[in-house]
Design an enzyme around this catalytic site. Structure first.
Site, PDB file in Angstrom:
ATOM      1  N   ASP A 100       0.870  -1.170   0.000  1.00 41.42           N
ATOM      2  CA  ASP A 100       0.000   0.000   0.000  1.00 41.42           C
ATOM      3  C   ASP A 100       0.911   1.225   0.000  1.00 41.42           C
ATOM      4  OD1 ASP A 100      -2.329   1.630   0.397  1.00 41.42           O
ATOM      5  OD2 ASP A 100      -3.242  -0.052   1.465  1.00 41.42           O
ATOM      6  N   ASP A 201      -2.953   4.677  -2.324  1.00 43.80           N
ATOM      7  CA  ASP A 201      -3.988   5.298  -1.496  1.00 43.80           C
ATOM      8  C   ASP A 201      -4.355   6.694  -2.014  1.00 43.80           C
ATOM      9  OD1 ASP A 201      -5.435   4.953   1.113  1.00 43.80           O
ATOM     10  OD2 ASP A 201      -4.386   6.810   1.600  1.00 43.80           O
ATOM     11  N   GLU A 257      -6.273   3.903  -5.871  1.00 39.56           N
ATOM     12  CA  GLU A 257      -7.523   4.141  -5.154  1.00 39.56           C
ATOM     13  C   GLU A 257      -7.886   5.582  -5.467  1.00 39.56           C
ATOM     14  OE1 GLU A 257      -9.633   4.344  -0.824  1.00 39.56           O
ATOM     15  OE2 GLU A 257      -7.862   5.462  -1.381  1.00 39.56           O
ATOM     16  N   HIS A 333     -11.179  -2.823   3.493  1.00 35.81           N
ATOM     17  CA  HIS A 333     -11.056  -2.408   4.897  1.00 35.81           C
ATOM     18  C   HIS A 333     -11.819  -1.118   5.201  1.00 35.81           C
ATOM     19  CE1 HIS A 333      -8.294   0.034   2.720  1.00 35.81           C
ATOM     20  NE2 HIS A 333      -8.085   0.795   3.776  1.00 35.81           N
ATOM     21  N   ASP A 334     -12.379  -0.473   4.170  1.00 33.96           N
ATOM     22  CA  ASP A 334     -13.148   0.764   4.379  1.00 33.96           C
ATOM     23  C   ASP A 334     -14.650   0.528   4.238  1.00 33.96           C
ATOM     24  OD1 ASP A 334     -10.836   2.310   4.658  1.00 33.96           O
ATOM     25  OD2 ASP A 334     -10.743   2.765   2.517  1.00 33.96           O
TER      26      ASP A 334
END
Ligand code: TEU
Ligand code: CA
Length: 559
Positions: A100, A201, A257, A333-334
């Site tokens: 990430d 991210d 993302e 995870h969000d």
């Protein structure tokens, strides 16, 4: 431009949230040793790539999405030696590792920021975004994604710095070429270590509108910042530079993302010429849910409407064709757990609806992502006290909406958290039916979902009818059938309120897929005249002309 073959287009990615995956040293927090021990489980599942949520040194204001040293490992997760051993073991099992990359912002404890805030003359001052206030107020009315102003006043130097997320996540100034040089050096360092790619991210947010205008009102106090920070004027220039200087030198996978991304923007980020990123995550389909809206923002919940959801998914499938590569996900995870949100997590339908959603997603075009526990059909958690919450987004929302503005009761907001909160996805991985679900010998950092006695990996791995075994089959099918990877997409039954159906086409073959979102029988005659092989179904027997509750079928036949 036609799709060129790439390993990452043919892959299935598994996302690990390291804090909640497996605790190797018995302190209640997942770690790299725990991951390494469970790599054979992932090899058995059959995935190709592991995306690790951040494992770098971090004070954990946002669970690692606030990095204080990009070249070191979070103390709680282990050491660089543990990382090297994990990478080697993964590679020996044929698993790739994607890191990430969180470079829209750093932690406020990163040495760059410590320097930057030390004085206006410091050489690192311009690594971040500093502005003067306006009449004793912040430079703009922007609200941070995690509540409150997006600007934090710094007493020492008398200016405000921008933080789109928490105030411990100051935004880097990508307009400064020294920032870009530093980030690209760091990325090269990881690539040289042998990692296999990056998930980037909020990479759509690295270029801000230089005018810094006021945002459209959100809740009366603040304004929306997304129009001025997402897909900004220089974002594609910076990604092309990143591609030229780093990405193009390695055979790696990249996924952006991209908060606030539109289809037109996605076609640029993930263009088939390969000048920026491999693919992007968009949010449109996971932002469809809100049918009840007790307060503003993401907290509205309610079962998503199939018609709206399908229209969004189909639009992305059709419009990216030939232009850009897409990604497929419902869980991460969000997000809350997909079976609770889009399926039906009651005892009777949990497994069958989890398999239905998986079929719907994995038979589409794009690279599928499986989030830890999704392959077990893990469900949402019921939050009854804010003391069970760990997510800074939830904790800040509670403070703002319940304690300060009093616009919602604690009870009602906890209902929102149980339906939409990010902590639903972050409860520990359910390995077996022993204490703490086999995640840790110690008390886990976040509560375990009490349903681990019924829902756990140990029980599912050996059960040929489990959700786990079904995912294994879906992944194997993708690896064995080019039509699932490269076939074009044709929507079907686009008016149906119950059934999501489509066809894929490649080289004279057709794959017909139908998935019922209903808890009752629905008429469906798509399969009646087909002579072909059923690749997969979540029901052992079919009823003629009918899809049973949450039934899914995929049939391969000649055109
Ligand atoms: O998420 C950014 C993002 O745009 C959203 O997914 C956002 O976190 C969510 O809507 C809030 O409910 C990324 C990470 O995935 C997330 O975990 C981090 O908190 C965030 O960036 C900041 O780094
Ligand atoms: Ca640990």
């Amino acid at each position: 431009m036609a799709d060129t073959r790439k390993w990452w287009k043919e892959a299935v990615v598994y996302q690990i949230y390291p804090r909640s995956f497996a605790d190797g040293n018995g302190d209640g927090i997942g770690d790299l040793i725990g991951i390494t021990e469970h790599l054979p489980y992932l090899a058995d599942l059959g995935v190709d790539v592991i995306w690790l949520s951040p494992i770098y040194k971090s004070p954990n204001d946002d669970n690692g999405y606030d990095i204080s040293d990009y070249r070191d490992i979070m103390t709680e997760f282990g050491t660089m030696d543990d990382f090297d051993r994990m990478l080697e073991r993964a590679h020996s099992l044929g698993l790739k590792i994607v890191m990430d990359l969180v470079v829209n912002h750093t932690s406020d404890e990163h040495p760059w920021f410590i320097e930057s805030r030390s004085s206006r003359e410091n050489p690192y001052r311009d690594f971040y975004i500093w502005k003067d206030g306006k009449d004793g107020m912040p430079p703009t009315n922007w609200q941070s994604v995690f509540s409150g102003s997006a600007w934090e006043y710094d007493e020492g130097t008398g200016q405000y710095y921008l933080h789109c997320f928490t105030k411990k996540q100051p935004d880097l100034n990508w307009d400064n070429e020294k920032v870009r040089d530093s980030v690209f050096d760091m990325m090269t360092w990881w690539c040289e270590k042998g990692i296999d790619g990056f998930r980037m991210d909020v990479i759509s947010m690295i270029s801000k509108d230089p005018a810094y205008p006021e945002g459209p009102a959100t809740d009366g106090i603040y304004g929306d910042l997304i129009p001025y920070v997402a897909n900004g004027p220089r974002v594609h220039e910076y990604l092309k530079e990143m591609n030229r200087r780093v990405l193009s030198k390695y055979d790696i996978m990249t996924v952006g993302e991209t908060a606030g991304v539109t289809i037109d923007e996605a076609k640029k980020y993930a263009n088939n010429e390969g000048t920026e990123l491999g693919m992007v995550f968009h949010f449109e389909h996971v932002d469809t849910g809100a049918t009840t809206t007790p307060i503003l923002g993401k907290w509205g919940y309610g079962r998503p409407d199939l018609k709206k959801f399908r229209a969004i998914m189909n639009k992305w499938q059709l419009e990216l064709e030939g232009a850009a590569w897409g990604s497929l996900y419902l869980d991460n995870h969000d997000q809350p757990r997909m079976v609770s949100r889009f399926g039906n997590d009651c005892e009777k339908y949990r497994e069958v609806s989890a398999k239905m959603l998986a079929t719907m997603l994995h038979m589409m075009k794009g690279t599928p992502y499986v989030y830890q526990g999704e392959e077990l059909g893990m469900t949402n958690f019921t939050f009854t006290s804010v003391s069970d919450c760990r997510d800074v987004e939830e904790i800040n929302a509670y403070r703002q909406y319940v304690e300060e503005n009093k616009v919602i009761s604690a009870e009602e907001l906890l209902k929102c958290f149980s339906a939409m909160g990010r902590d639903n996805a972050r409860t520990p991985m359910q390995w077996d039916d022993s204490g703490n679900a086999g995640f840790s010998a110690a008390k886990p950092w976040i509560p375990v979902n009490p349903n681990y006695k019924e829902i756990n990996a140990k029980a599912e791995v050996s059960d040929p009818y489990s959700v786990f075994s079904y995912y294994k089959k879906l992944i194997r099918l993708r690896h064995g059938n080019d039509i699932i990877v490269y076939g074009t997409f044709e929507p079907l039954l686009t008016d149906s309120g119950d059934i999501y159906a489509y066809r894929r086409h490649l080289d004279g073959m057709t794959l017909t897929v139908a998935c019922s979102w209903a808890d009752h029988d629905c008429p469906c005659d798509l399969f009646e005249s087909l002579s072909g092989d059923e690749l997969i179904s979540n029901y052992g027997t079919h009823k003629p002309g009918i899809l049973q509750p949450y039934e899914a079928r995929a049939v391969l036949s000649p055109d």
